[in-house]
Design an enzyme around this catalytic site. Structure first.
Site: not given
Length: 247
Positions: A63, A97, A100, A124, A151, A166
């Site tokens: 959130c 969320c 909230c 990525c 990826h 990476d």
């Protein structure tokens, strides 16, 4: 170029000169040095990736209002706003969320260099592009790696050898990492501004299995790479003419 904004906006004011001097010393220690041993270079790159992952953690669905990371719901992909489109967002993910009930927008920017420093949010796709720009700014030769199994990462040329990096995993020289995740690699390609190379065999011990999963002949793959190279080189030439840089 497209990533210039990542390095801009950090000029020191009168009270920041000491910090800049300190930063210069740090940058000097990580700049590419061809006389440095492979072991020392890999150690420096590892430290760089550890720093990157700590400062730019992988965004899942947290959130953006209360920082809650539990029970958040992915609502789907929506059109980017006009402000998001200014930075070439192609789509925006929307989350709600679980605590909230507020909504969080995660725009997938293509012009990431001018947005990542402010948002500290990416995956990525964003992080591989910025990591590429970062290591090139430090003097390294690098290329962008795209895995069709979903990826992306980079490689850096170290003592004549392409080394896996990476930024999402703070991983250096661990090419079989993804195979250990259970990924079924099929196509993994390395891109520079002038070349495209099939590097699938570098990232799997099951090369024959990877080849068997391909639904395209090698001749068709080679033809597609040749056509893509023409587009890539034309685009690179146009960008060089437009802004006088390598981009």
């Amino acid at each position: 170029g497209g990533n210039a904004g990542f390095y801009e906006g950090r000029n020191a004011g009168a009270g920041e000169s000491a910090g800049v001097e300190g930063a210069s010393g740090v940058l000097g220690s990580v700049m590419h040095d061809p006389s440095r041993s492979e072991e020392a270079t890999l150690s420096i790159l590892k430290s760089l990736m550890v720093w990157f992952k700590a400062d730019y953690p992988y965004y899942y669905d947290g959130c953006m209002k209360c920082a809650n990371a539990e029970g958040n719901v992915f609502l789907g992909v929506i059109a980017p706003t006009a402000a998001e489109q200014e930075h070439y967002a192609g789509r925006t993910e929307l989350y709600q969320c679980g605590r909230c009930a507020s909504f969080s927008r995660f725009a997938r920017y293509n012009h990431v260099g001018t947005t990542l420093y402010d948002t500290n949010r990416g995956r990525c796709g964003e992080y591989s592009v910025v990591a590429l720009a970062l290591v090139e700014a430090l003097g390294y030769t690098a290329r962008w790696i795209v895995d069709w199994a979903d990826h992306l990462w980079i490689e850096v040329l170290v003592q004549g050898r392409w080394v896996h990096l990476d930024p999402c995993e703070a991983a250096v020289d661990e090419p079989l990492l993804y195979e250990s995740w259970g990924k079924n690699q099929t196509y993994i390609m390395a891109f520079t501004r002038e070349s495209i190379e099939d590097v699938t065999s570098t990232y799997t011990t099951q090369h024959e299995a990877s080849m068997s999963r391909r639904d395209t002949s090698q001749d068709d793959i080679n033809h597609a790479i040749s056509e893509a190279l023409v587009v890539l080189r034309n685009r690179t030439s146009a960008l060089q003419l437009a802004n006088g840089s390598r981009w």
